[in-house]
Design an enzyme around this catalytic site. Structure first.
Site, PDB file in Angstrom:
ATOM      1  CG  ASP A  14      -1.755   1.250   1.337  1.00 47.98           C
ATOM      2  OD1 ASP A  14      -2.701   1.376   0.549  1.00 47.98           O
ATOM      3  OD2 ASP A  14      -1.448   2.097   2.194  1.00 47.98           O
TER       4      ASP A  14
ATOM      5  CD  GLU B 129      -2.412   2.524  -3.226  1.00 46.60           C
ATOM      6  OE1 GLU B 129      -3.551   3.018  -3.346  1.00 46.60           O
ATOM      7  OE2 GLU B 129      -1.800   2.493  -2.142  1.00 46.60           O
TER       8      GLU B 129
END
Length: 561
Positions: free
Chosen positions: A209, A278
């Site tokens: 993330d 990401e």
């Protein structure tokens, strides 16, 4: 696009990744919040659907100020979602059913309630430098202020004052998410051990993330310049060009070390594992391939398409951008939705859901489906007073609807019973969409007519065919309405024509645009999949002339040539 050698593909190149937002998938306790036992109870759904990999958004201990992305323990399960025994059972039962488990790993920041931060505040070794601390500077009036003008993703200064330590700490997101300091060797090892904790429990991969913000420049005196292309109020994130706080050169070294940890486990048992990062920028994606070896996410069908509008030609341009920019031996990825973006039905209209799912599952590359997209779930409406997402709360009642991510996080719609079969409780953490009685898994499975879910299931099983898994992709006919291509397995000569109408006008192929196309090289074909709104005169298994195909906006079909 030429074919790969079948034997060279790992499991993650052949799978569909399905993102589960645990809060919203299935509640097993009646408290209105989804949990791990709830997910376990639905594993057969994925087997039937044809999905083989589950990506779980954060389930770690957290005060839930950013719904799990503010982690207070990287090596445990929040009691809201269950416990480690539940997680172990999930992995075991998933593997028994042939499913893989990928977990969201939030390595850039923690919660202020993490014991690392609390000890860092007290300057206890070895935690003193686990976070990014700074004395700040003194302004002309003698007041202490942050060291620079950096802005938080959630608006306002990205520095927060800690009275006990008498220093500012850097927090690129909400104030309760202090940034981890990757210039501290001890912290780097702590995070690597956290990765090992989950690999030891059998996870098959990690979704990394917010890697854009993983490392910031070492010189905290540097201000960021104004982004002159942005049209937003001063103080909002897009107001600045984030040259000092995103994708610094050290980021790639950090991720490379994480890949090394993953490779330790591959060497132990020979089982391939997977990391996907990401990120949002083309240059960054290419650099990630080359410098770290992980697969970057491709959000172009979400972000880029949202800014330029919808048409067959624009879809082709975005797809082609991914293929043309791939470094040697890199593998493409595609996604059409996630927990941070509005759903397809909101961005482009419910009529286009089938076409987007067909696009996603027939392109060459690894697709990621956000939960509920297979049934065409729609955004919910949430008032400012009921808004849960800090991104929406922080900008105030006049602009919250622009930023809030709540609308795309509503409970999964399983059946027409109370709370859509998601929960037996009296209240759910976010409201269920009002259309749940009509749009739910049970209804769309058992109905006699065509449905988006039936199409998705058909596509998921069809893409196991070598032509879709690793075959070549050649563009056929494209115009303002239509994007079409041919997938072919040259070893068996199996060929499939995929045709989708992403425009605003109806399309008829009676002009020979398909039957006379030099890529298609056929005049007839057998229908293998059709969108649920395509006219009923076309049926699965029917042999049709290609010049007799007519598609309304949002219609789609696949023909075996």
């Amino acid at each position: 696009m030429q074919a790969s050698i079948p034997d060279s593909l790992d499991w993650w190149q052949k799978t569909i990744i399905y993102q589960i937002y645990p809060r919203s998938f299935q509640d097993s306790t009646g408290n209105g919040v989804g949990d791990l036992p709830g997910i376990i109870s639905r594993l057969d759904y994925f087997v039937d659907l044809g999905v083989e990999t589950l990506w779980l958004s954060p389930f770690y201990p957290s005060p839930q100020l950013d719904f799990g992305y503010d982690i207070s323990d990287f090596c445990n399960v929040d009691a809201l979602f269950g416990n480690l025994a539940d997680f172990d059972k999930l992995v075991e039962e998933a593997h028994t059913k042939g499913l893989k488990i990928v977990v969201d790993f939030v390595g850039g920041h923690s919660s202020i309630f993490h014991h690392w931060f609390q000890r860092s505040v007290k300057r206890e070794d070895p935690y003193t430098d686990y976070y990014v601390w700074h004395d700040g500077k003194v302004d002309d009036s003698g007041n202490r202020i942050p060291p620079n003008n950096w802005i938080s993703v959630f608006k306002g200064s990205s520095w927060a004052w800690n009275n006990e330590r008498q220093q500012y700490y850097y927090r690129p997101f909400i104030p309760q998410q202090p940034k981890l300091n990757y210039r501290c060797p001890q912290l780097v090892e702590e995070i690597k051990n956290s990765l090992r904790f989950w690999f030891d429990r059998g996870v098959d991969g990690m979704r990394l993330d917010a890697i854009n913000e993983m490392v910031e420049t070492a010189d905290k005196s540097l201000d960021e310049p104004r982004d002159m292309s942005a049209n937003c109020p001063e103080g909002e994130y897009e107001y600045l060009d984030h040259i000092h706080t995103t994708m610094q050169p050290e980021t790639f070294d950090v991720i490379r070390q994480w890949v090394d940890v993953m490779d330790e486990y591959v060497l132990k048992d020979g089982k391939p594992r997977f990391m996907i990062g990401e990120t949002f920028w083309e240059g960054t994606k290419r650099n990630l391939y080359r410098a770290s070896g992980i697969v970057p996410t491709n959000y172009d069908l979400i972000d880029t398409l949202g800014s330029i509008g919808l048409s067959g030609e624009k879809i082709k341009d975005i797809v082609d951008l991914e293929y043309r920019n791939l470094p040697t031996n890199a593998w493409p990825t595609f996604t059409i939705g996630n927990h941070d973006r509005h759903r397809i039905s909101y961005r482009f209209g419910p009529a286009y859901c089938d076409a987007f799912n067909m696009l996603l599952l027939t392109l060459k590359g690894t697709p990621t489906t956000y939960y509920g997209e297979e049934i065409g779930m729609q955004d919910i409406q949430v008032s400012y007073e009921d808004t849960q997402d800090p991104f929406g709360k922080n900008v105030g009642p006049d602009r919250y609807q622009i930023f809030s991510r709540d609308p795309a996080r509503s409970p999964m719609q399983w059946d027409s019973s109370s709370n859509a079969g998601f929960s037996l409780g009296n209240r759910t953490w976010l409201p269920v969409h009002p259309d749940y009685a009509r749009r739910n898994v049970n209804t769309l499975t058992t109905c006699e007519e065509k449905s988006s879910l039936k199409l998705y299931r058909m596509l998921a099983h069809l893409r196991k065919n070598p032509a879709f898994t690793y075959g070549s992709l050649e563009y056929a006919f494209t115009n303002k309405e239509i994007f079409s291509f041919v997938r072919e397995d040259k070893s068996t000569a199996a060929r499939y024509l995929v045709v989708m109408n992403f425009g605003t006008e109806s399309y008829s192929a009676d002009d020979g645009s398909l039957s006379g196309n030099p890529i298609v090289k056929a005049t007839h074909g057998v229908v293998k999949a059709i969108g649920c709104n395509v006219v009923n005169t076309i049926a699965i298994g029917q042999r049709i002339p290609l010049d007799d195909i007519s598609l309304k906006p949002g219609d789609c079909l696949i023909v075996e040539l």
